[in-house]
Design an enzyme around this catalytic site. Structure first.
Site, PDB file in Angstrom:
ATOM      1  N   SER A 109      74.565  32.023  68.336  1.00 19.73           N
ATOM      2  CA  SER A 109      74.888  31.759  66.937  1.00 19.73           C
ATOM      3  C   SER A 109      75.275  30.309  66.726  1.00 19.73           C
ATOM      4  O   SER A 109      76.046  29.742  67.505  1.00 19.73           O
ATOM      5  CB  SER A 109      76.029  32.668  66.468  1.00 19.73           C
ATOM      6  OG  SER A 109      76.366  32.392  65.128  1.00 19.73           O
ATOM      7  N   ASP A 110      74.720  29.729  65.679  1.00 22.17           N
ATOM      8  CA  ASP A 110      75.188  28.434  65.227  1.00 22.17           C
ATOM      9  C   ASP A 110      76.619  28.601  64.706  1.00 22.17           C
ATOM     10  O   ASP A 110      77.018  29.703  64.334  1.00 22.17           O
ATOM     11  CB  ASP A 110      74.258  27.935  64.120  1.00 22.17           C
ATOM     12  CG  ASP A 110      74.745  26.652  63.485  1.00 22.17           C
ATOM     13  OD1 ASP A 110      75.082  25.717  64.228  1.00 22.17           O
ATOM     14  OD2 ASP A 110      74.810  26.598  62.245  1.00 22.17           O
ATOM     15  N   LYS A 111      77.388  27.522  64.704  1.00 17.79           N
ATOM     16  CA  LYS A 111      78.772  27.602  64.207  1.00 17.79           C
ATOM     17  C   LYS A 111      78.874  27.214  62.744  1.00 17.79           C
ATOM     18  O   LYS A 111      79.229  28.028  61.894  1.00 17.79           O
ATOM     19  CB  LYS A 111      79.696  26.711  65.041  1.00 17.79           C
ATOM     20  CG  LYS A 111      81.155  26.719  64.544  1.00 17.79           C
ATOM     21  CD  LYS A 111      81.993  25.696  65.269  1.00 17.79           C
ATOM     22  CE  LYS A 111      81.691  24.277  64.832  1.00 17.79           C
ATOM     23  NZ  LYS A 111      82.135  23.993  63.429  1.00 17.79           N
TER      24      LYS A 111
END
Length: 910
Positions: free
Chosen positions: A361-363
């Protein structure tokens, strides 16, 4: 590509946290604010290209020079390769099962069996149309990337400042960048304004969609700016360094172009199809050769007659309905997800999501809100959180675009009662700002003189970089410790001070505001539920390591966040780096290539990977992942590269997607196991009976079995499903082994039926054919009640619609046999009920066999029983990997222990 550490002041204030803070020199013995260095990936410029960048800023390139450079570097645009829609449609007629069906269509035409020809051809086109229509809904990822690029830009050419199309730019062009501009190409800032004048302050650039960094960056002379990022503040000229496919965003487009098209599900279907084709072709060819030899010289031995007989057998054996049932099942799941605001763009992603065991997941903007908010402040001298917010608001510049100023104003307006329900939004009830000094890059603070109406006294408020405010109040070691502590956690610090009562010159510290891009409200719960379902969530962000660790901590994730350098460490093998990817909780300071590499390494290990993101920097990894998920509010590039798009804010719908996909997977595996078992049984029985007794069944009865049974199983898409607690996986070896065992046991039952009816009860040939039709229709068909789940059939009962559909077809088959319709001779209620009852009882016996095999089957068994080279290599690699995992996991456990000890020591110090 090389990584270089550059000092870069973040925002207007040189505060701690994400960015760098200048050291402050106070009195002897006083502490210093620790410097936090911002890390940014910058690209190497070749010596040859460097020579082309020495352009006169106020003259620019000549037209002749532009033409020469364009011949070398091409236009500043992304090249798109599109597949013609017709060719795309034809691609759906490829694959193992499709080829076998097409051969059956050709053979049907040769023998003149036009009824079968029409039915099979229609199914072939239905399968292709479903896939084509669903896939056509996806937008082009490259189109979306092109939309993020600027259309026009201001550039110096031939000594004049002109406006031209961005596609006309070449390396060496000098462009002007201003507030609101989309940067048209990668460039290097020159530190001067549009007419050569010196500029004060840095250029603030928002590149969060490209790199994942949560806040705009302040870039000064010599810094690199990237194509598609946005200028938030300031004005400067820049020399173009890279254009088109060589830019940062261009490389992202290149990565998406090389992402493989064939999905995991297609590979599984092809493997199942290859097995079915192999046994079908081998057995049918043997039967055909046998009949041609035995019946040679007779009417039954004519080639066309023999071909017609084996063709009917082939058509009945081919899983014609397999692609259709799979497509309908996935389409029903996609419709179910759409109700939950989860849009499926690629149909097979519904099935693949069930097998995802790692979710990267991207933040910024995905796990977090991508906006600064007021966090727990450090307070001193008896002040409260309301006090520091009020003083910060009084010293905030109204209407400033700076994200820190905006965060301060927003927090104050939301939390302070006196700022709610005001008549004039620029006034503070009870206070009046009589003088205001806006932010100055040299002082790094704002100052306001305020009149308090209730006391009729004036005081001053100062807000700015922590080291500046601490110096203003004469030093404060406790405050320095607080700032350093916040910086180590990745929080931005902002100092606030006010003058002491009765003085307009002597300041006292109010405290330190802390700001952070906070997690979304549902992110922590989503991660927890994913972990409970056996999905490991890893954070992969372009932001700094300390920020990533702080966010991971708040989300309840592990804090083993590694630097992106681990992904390109030349001293480590791909296997070692893959182990780091598996064991780590995430990576920080990554660029699109790094995200792509993480997904690729995990996939090479056989792990199905999901990826969530919202920015251009996520697009290559979204397309590379088995399941790419674009979150609400994402860029067009991310939306087009993804397989699934979330329309609702937050990530909670991902859990809905996981549960729905696992239900769909169970239905599909159930049907696949049933269909393979049915095909194995059909071919084994007719091969043996043909070779030994030359017995055969009327073609119409064989086709009737095929159509009725496949039509009934279409409703498996609405059947109840027992959702797995862990990621599902297609175990082809187990599936085929179990199918062969069940098929062999069904074949034994078929021979028992045949010989008892023929040799014990001496029924007529026509009646024997009707009995065997009813048996072959019902016995394998009831097995689907067992294959619905890996446990015993009573652990999860079928849905009423599914039960009625399956039983309805067999009741219909029994009635036509009982009354002699179509089959030729009636068998009566005695034989009809006996055959159905025996099939039902036998399916219970087969259910126990299935459970036993599921519980005791292992890959080692398959590799030993059928020791192909691929299986032996895979088994050997697994054993080596176990040793490597133990070594790497031991090292990472040691790192965790060290991190824990440091955290305890810091807590004790405080």
């Amino acid at each position: 590509m090389s990584k270089q550490e550059i000092e870069n002041h973040q925002g207007d204030y040189g505060h701690g946290g994400h960015g760098s803070a200048s050291k402050f020199e106070g009195k002897e013995g006083e502490m210093e604010v620790e410097e936090q260095v911002h890390h940014e990936h910058v690209e190497e410029i070749s010596p040859e290209l460097e020579l082309l960048l020495k352009t006169d800023p106020l003259k620019g390139l000549s037209d002749d020079e532009v033409l020469r450079r364009r011949e070398t570097f091409g236009k500043n645009e992304l090249i798109e390769k599109k597949t013609h829609p017709f060719l795309k449609f034809l691609s759906y007629f490829t694959g193992a099962i499709a080829y076998l069906i097409e051969i059956a269509v050709i053979c049907s035409a040769i023998v003149g069996d036009w009824a079968d020809f029409g039915i099979i051809l229609a199914l072939l086109f239905i399968n292709a149309t479903i896939g084509f229509v669903e896939e056509a809904k996806a937008e082009s990822a490259l189109d979306a990337l092109k939309q993020t690029l600027a259309l026009k830009t201001r550039c110096w050419r031939n000594g004049h400042l002109v406006e031209l199309d961005t596609s006309e730019l070449v390396p060496g062009d000098v462009i002007v960048l201003r507030l609101g501009d989309i940067i048209p190409a990668d460039g290097r800032l020159l530190g001067i304004g549009a007419t050569g004048e010196a500029t004060e302050g840095d250029l603030q650039v928002d590149q969060s969609a490209l790199t994942g960094e949560s806040l705009p960056l302040s870039k000064n002379k010599g810094a690199t700016v990237y194509s598609s990022s946005i200028v938030k503040q300031g004005q400067q000229m820049a020399v173009v360094t890279k254009t088109g496919g060589n830019t940062f965003i261009g490389r992202a487009a290149g990565l998406m172009a090389v992402a493989p098209e064939e999905g995991h599900f297609q590979k599984i279907i092809n493997r199942i199809g290859n097995f079915l084709i192999l046994i079908t072709v081998v057995l049918v060819v043997i039967i055909m050769a046998y009949l041609l030899v035995v019946d040679r010289g007779t009417p039954d031995g004519e080639f066309k007659k023999v071909l017609e007989r084996v063709l009917v057998l082939t058509i009945a054996a081919i899983p014609v309905g397999l692609p259709t049932v799979m497509s309908v099942t996935m389409a029903m799941g996609a419709k179910e997800l759409a109700v939950r605001k989860v849009i499926v763009k690629r149909l097979t992603a519904v099935e693949e999501m069930a097998s995802v065991s790692v979710l990267c997941s991207d933040k910024t903007g995905t796990l977090t809100l991508n906006e600064l908010t007021f966090d727990e402040p450090y307070l001193t001298n008896g002040n409260t959180a309301e006090d520091i917010l009020l003083y910060s608001y009084l010293a905030a510049e109204p209407g400033a675009n700076d994200p820190i100023e905006f965060a301060v104003r927003t927090a104050a307006e939301e939390q302070l009662d006196i700022l709610k329900n005001r008549t004039h939004k620029h006034e503070v009830p009870g206070y009046k700002v009589t003088s205001f000094l806006p932010f100055n890059p040299s002082t790094k603070m704002t100052q306001a003189t305020v009149m308090n109406y209730s006391t009729q006294e004036s005081f001053k408020v100062a807000k700015g970089a922590p080291q500046v405010i601490i110096r203003l109040v004469g030093g404060d070691n406790d405050a320095v410790r607080a700032v350093n502590s916040l910086a180590k956690r990745g929080l931005r610090a902002l100092g606030v001070a006010r003058t002491k009562p009765g003085s307009l010159e002597e300041y006292e510290l109010v405290g330190m505001i802390s700001l952070i891009d906070p997690p979304r409200p549902d992110s922590a719960e989503t991660i927890r539920r994913c972990n409970e379902m056996g999905v490991d969530v890893k954070m992969i962000t372009g932001d700094q390591q300390i920020i990533a660790k702080e966010v991971a901590h708040r989300l309840g994730m592990g804090r083993v966040i590694l630097d992106a350098g681990h992904l390109v460490d030349p001293s480590k093998s791909d296997d070692e780096i893959t182990e780091h990817c598996i064991r780590a909780d995430g990576f920080a300071q990554v660029i699109p290539e790094h995200k792509y590499r993480v997904v690729e390494l995990l996939q090479n290990r056989g792990i199905l990977v999901g990826m969530t993101g919202d920015g251009v920097n996520d697009a290559p990894a979204l397309k590379k992942a088995n399941v790419g998920i674009a979150v609400h509010g994402c860029t067009d590039a991310a939306r087009s590269a993804a397989d699934i798009v979330l329309l609702a804010p937050g990530l909670s719908t991902i859990v809905d997607g996981l549960m729905t996909s696992r239900a769909i997977f169970q239905r599909m595996r159930s049907y696949a196991l049933y269909r393979i078992t049915s095909t194995v049984h059909f071919l084994m029985f007719f091969f043996c009976i043909t070779m030994t007794l030359k017995w055969h069944m009327k073609p119409i009865l064989l086709i009737l079995i095929c159509i009725l049974n496949d039509a009934a199983t279409l409703v498996i898409s609405v059947d109840n499903a027992k959702i797995s607690a862990y990621p599902d996986k297609w175990r082809i070896g187990q599936l085929i082994f179990l199918s062969v065992v069940l098929g062999a046991l069904l074949t034994a039952l078929s021979f028992a039926h045949f010989f008892i009816a023929d040799r014990v009860y001496h029924v007529s040939p026509a009646k024997l054919e009707a009995i065997m039709y009813l048996h072959i229709s019902s016995a394998p068909h009831f097995v689907i009640f067992s294959t619905r789940l890996s446990g015993y059939f009573w652990e999860n009962m079928p849905s009423p619609i599914f039960f009625i559909a399956v039983m309805g077809t067999q009741v219909f088959a029994m009635l036509i046999c009982v009354y002699g319709v179509i089959v030729g001779e009636a068998i009566g209620w005695g034989w009809g009920t006996a055959v159905i009852a025996i099939s039902l009882v036998y399916f219970v016996f087969l259910d126990f066999v299935k459970v036993f095999i599921f519980r005791h089957w292992t890959f080692e068994f398959t590799a030993t029983a059928w020791p192909t080279k691929a299986r032996k290599d895979k088994l050997r690699a697994r054993k080596v990997r176990v040793i490597q995992q133990q070594h790497v996991w031991s090292s990472i456990d040691q790192v965790r222990q060290v991190g824990l000890k440091i955290k305890v020591l810091e807590a004790l110090k405080q």
